[in-house]
Write a protein that holds these residues in place. Structure first.
Motif, mmCIF file in Angstrom:
data_model
loop_
_atom_site.group_PDB
_atom_site.id
_atom_site.type_symbol
_atom_site.label_atom_id
_atom_site.label_comp_id
_atom_site.label_asym_id
_atom_site.label_seq_id
_atom_site.Cartn_x
_atom_site.Cartn_y
_atom_site.Cartn_z
ATOM 1 N N ILE A 92 0.844 -1.198 0.000
ATOM 2 C CA ILE A 92 0.000 0.000 0.000
ATOM 3 C C ILE A 92 0.877 1.245 0.000
ATOM 4 O O ILE A 92 2.025 1.214 0.425
ATOM 5 N N ASP A 93 0.326 2.352 -0.509
ATOM 6 C CA ASP A 93 1.020 3.633 -0.533
ATOM 7 C C ASP A 93 0.666 4.424 0.726
ATOM 8 O O ASP A 93 -0.503 4.720 0.976
ATOM 9 N N VAL A 94 1.692 4.750 1.517
ATOM 10 C CA VAL A 94 1.472 5.465 2.775
ATOM 11 C C VAL A 94 2.349 6.715 2.814
ATOM 12 O O VAL A 94 3.507 6.683 2.394
ATOM 13 N N GLY A 95 1.800 7.806 3.301
ATOM 14 C CA GLY A 95 2.551 9.051 3.471
ATOM 15 C C GLY A 95 1.913 9.892 4.560
ATOM 16 O O GLY A 95 0.826 9.580 5.060
ATOM 17 N N ASP A 104 -9.998 3.026 2.747
ATOM 18 C CA ASP A 104 -10.255 1.587 2.780
ATOM 19 C C ASP A 104 -8.915 0.851 2.914
ATOM 20 O O ASP A 104 -7.856 1.486 2.921
ATOM 21 N N PRO A 105 -8.900 -0.473 3.033
ATOM 22 C CA PRO A 105 -7.636 -1.189 3.241
ATOM 23 C C PRO A 105 -6.606 -1.015 2.128
ATOM 24 O O PRO A 105 -5.407 -1.236 2.353
ATOM 25 N N LEU A 106 -7.034 -0.621 0.933
ATOM 26 C CA LEU A 106 -6.101 -0.406 -0.172
ATOM 27 C C LEU A 106 -5.700 1.068 -0.285
ATOM 28 O O LEU A 106 -5.126 1.487 -1.278
ATOM 29 N N MET A 107 -6.018 1.843 0.739
ATOM 30 C CA MET A 107 -5.669 3.263 0.864
ATOM 31 C C MET A 107 -6.417 4.159 -0.122
ATOM 32 O O MET A 107 -5.979 5.268 -0.419
ATOM 33 N N ASN A 108 -7.562 3.704 -0.595
ATOM 34 C CA ASN A 108 -8.425 4.554 -1.404
ATOM 35 C C ASN A 108 -9.291 5.402 -0.475
ATOM 36 O O ASN A 108 -9.948 4.861 0.428
ATOM 37 N N ALA A 219 -13.010 -1.309 6.950
ATOM 38 C CA ALA A 219 -13.505 -2.435 6.148
ATOM 39 C C ALA A 219 -14.788 -2.887 6.818
ATOM 40 O O ALA A 219 -14.755 -3.498 7.885
ATOM 41 N N THR A 220 -15.928 -2.535 6.244
ATOM 42 C CA THR A 220 -17.212 -2.782 6.892
ATOM 43 C C THR A 220 -17.656 -4.232 6.732
ATOM 44 O O THR A 220 -17.055 -5.013 5.991
ATOM 45 N N SER A 221 -18.730 -4.581 7.419
ATOM 46 C CA SER A 221 -19.196 -5.969 7.443
ATOM 47 C C SER A 221 -19.649 -6.463 6.074
ATOM 48 O O SER A 221 -19.680 -7.666 5.827
ATOM 49 N N ASP A 222 -20.000 -5.528 5.162
ATOM 50 C CA ASP A 222 -20.433 -5.952 3.830
ATOM 51 C C ASP A 222 -19.268 -6.136 2.867
ATOM 52 O O ASP A 222 -19.462 -6.569 1.731
ATOM 53 N N ASP A 223 -18.032 -5.814 3.303
ATOM 54 C CA ASP A 223 -16.861 -6.078 2.464
ATOM 55 C C ASP A 223 -16.558 -7.570 2.465
ATOM 56 O O ASP A 223 -16.999 -8.315 3.345
ATOM 57 N N ALA A 234 -3.352 -4.054 6.871
ATOM 58 C CA ALA A 234 -3.041 -2.775 6.227
ATOM 59 C C ALA A 234 -2.956 -1.662 7.269
ATOM 60 O O ALA A 234 -2.067 -0.802 7.213
ATOM 61 N N ALA A 235 -3.885 -1.656 8.228
ATOM 62 C CA ALA A 235 -3.857 -0.649 9.285
ATOM 63 C C ALA A 235 -2.576 -0.753 10.108
ATOM 64 O O ALA A 235 -1.969 0.269 10.467
ATOM 65 N N MET A 236 -2.148 -1.977 10.387
ATOM 66 C CA MET A 236 -0.901 -2.150 11.145
ATOM 67 C C MET A 236 0.294 -1.665 10.325
ATOM 68 O O MET A 236 1.247 -1.098 10.873
ATOM 69 N N SER A 237 0.253 -1.854 8.999
ATOM 70 C CA SER A 237 1.333 -1.356 8.142
ATOM 71 C C SER A 237 1.406 0.166 8.165
ATOM 72 O O SER A 237 2.496 0.752 8.127
ATOM 73 N N VAL A 238 0.240 0.823 8.221
ATOM 74 C CA VAL A 238 0.209 2.285 8.330
ATOM 75 C C VAL A 238 0.878 2.716 9.641
ATOM 76 O O VAL A 238 1.697 3.646 9.671
#
Length: 435
Positions: A92-95, A104-108, A219-223, A234-238
């Motif tokens: 993922i792209d983080v800054g 979202d988990p893909l940083m969108n 990431a909601t329950s409908d994902d 992804a959140a831990m990577s951030v």
């Protein structure tokens, strides 16, 4: 080099793009042939109808085919859609510009504030935890502005803590109090598998609409189950991105149980045997892979983590709760009984513990905390006798003191969600109760 020479060189090169084909589709898995990937590879599935691209992860290999779990939904996919291996892998792209945003988990971005610009760093979603011998000692308190936690269950910078509670007991409210009261320069909030309406509600009610120095990964329950699973990673990577820069990070995730449920869906669809409450073995082993990435690293920053654990039926022997307690450095148990009694946040101090409290507090602080817990325990043990008038004052001096200070102790445990208590004030109030 002349153009003719370039053309001549290209003519003698084999230019070939390898792709596979979708052979079989069901609700949870896609079977593909024609490629030779590795477990964990990311693939792009391109629709032959409209050219739309969808991402998936390789989760199972066979001799001539392999299975992919999609990050989205399978609706619209067809037999014969082309599949390409994504050479970048799961990153993922983080800054710094991600602070103040909801993604979202893909940083969108999903907060209608436009694209996230600025310099970005590629961070792998899956990463090894901090090496055991490179972990820093937890030696200083991590203040969260909640009297009960700071005074009686003091946490340390780099600690991993679980918040255990049944549904509707007040996890989200306590999370908001911790995020607002913490002095950490960066705060990462992961909402995994929760209802969609809880996202704006958490921002506006629990955080008062203030996302300063905060990034929220949702990431909601409908994902899809894969999106919910890797949303946590992804959140831990951030959080790790900011830790690598030497910053202290507050990481708070709601909830570990939904994360484990996502892995349960994935594991069962791949044929793993179900164990206790239907959880396959991978649902338990994956907890340590996530939780152990938090902590304090020598020469870098720290990640102090709070993970909420949903206790189904208030059963603390739930397999996810039991496994989480064995990994974490402390647990905060929210009690439905205290909620009914009107105490918020409803932290049961007798069932909760911080394993590093003695390392981050003074001996005087520890003595005051122990005396408070002892008085509270005496009240609980003799509650029925006191209520029916069967206890006569003077028989037990310690119990007499606890009875005299009962209202003051309950006042100490209570705290308005909009108030953040200073650490020194908390210690003064605790000392005033126990001298």
């Amino acid at each position: 080099m002349k153009l003719a020479d370039i053309k001549n060189k290209i003519q003698h090169q084999e230019i070939e793009v390898h792709f596979g084909m979708v052979e079989k589709i069901n609700a949870a898995n896609i079977v593909i042939t024609g490629l030779s990937p590795s477990i964990g590879d990311i693939v792009k599935i391109v629709s032959q109808t409209n050219g739309e691209e969808k991402l998936g992860m390789v989760t199972e290999l066979h001799k001539n085919e392999f299975s992919v779990s999609p990050f989205g939904f399978v609706e619209g996919m067809k037999i014969g859609d082309r599949v390409y291996i994504d050479e970048e892998g799961l990153a993922i792209d983080v800054g710094d510009e991600i602070l103040g945003r909801v993604v979202d988990p893909l940083m969108n971005p999903i907060d209608s504030k436009g694209a996230i610009r600025g310099k970005k760093t590629k961070m792998p979603i899956i990463k090894k935890p901090i090496d055991a011998m490179k972990r820093g000692m937890i030696e200083e308190p991590f203040v969260v502005g909640v009297k009960t936690i700071d005074g009686l269950l003091t946490t340390g910078v780099g600690q991993k803590v679980g918040i255990f509670a049944g549904s509707g007991v007040g996890k989200s409210t306590l999370m908001g109090m911790i995020v607002r009261g913490s002095q950490a320069p960066v705060k990462v909030v992961a909402l995994i598998g929760e209802r969609g309406r809880e996202i704006p509600e958490f921002i506006h009610k629990n955080l008062s609409g203030d996302l300063t120095d905060t990034v929220m990964i949702v990431a909601t329950s409908d994902d899809s189950s894969l999106m919910r699973k890797y949303g946590a990673f992804a959140a831990m990577s951030v959080a790790e991105y900011f830790k690598e820069q030497g910053r202290d990070v507050l990481f708070i995730m709601d909830s570990i149980t939904r994360f484990a449920m996502a892995q349960r869906e994935i594991g069962l669809s791949l044929g793993e045997p179900p164990t206790s409450k239907g959880y396959p073995p991978s649902s338990l082993t994956i907890l340590a892979q996530l939780m152990e990435r938090a902590g304090k690293e020598e020469g870098k920053g720290s990640i102090t983590a709070f993970f909420t654990v949903l206790i189904e039926g208030d059963d603390m022997s739930d397999p996810i709760a039991d496994q989480s307690r064995s990994i974490l450095d402390g647990h905060i148990v929210l009690s439905r009984e205290m909620t009914d009694f009107g105490i918020y946040p409803p932290i049961n101090i007798l069932n909760s513990a911080s394993r590093v409290m003695n390392d981050v507090t003074s001996e005087e602080h520890q003595q005051h905390a122990m005396k408070f817990k002892r008085m509270f325990s005496l009240l609980k043990e003799n509650e029925v006798l006191i209520r029916i008038g069967a206890y006569t004052k003077g028989n037990d001096p310690e119990l007499d003191e606890a009875i005299n200070k009962k209202e003051a102790m309950y006042d100490f445990l209570k705290q308005s969600p909009i108030i953040c208590e200073e650490f020194t004030q908390t210690l003064d109030k605790l000392q005033g109760l126990t001298i």
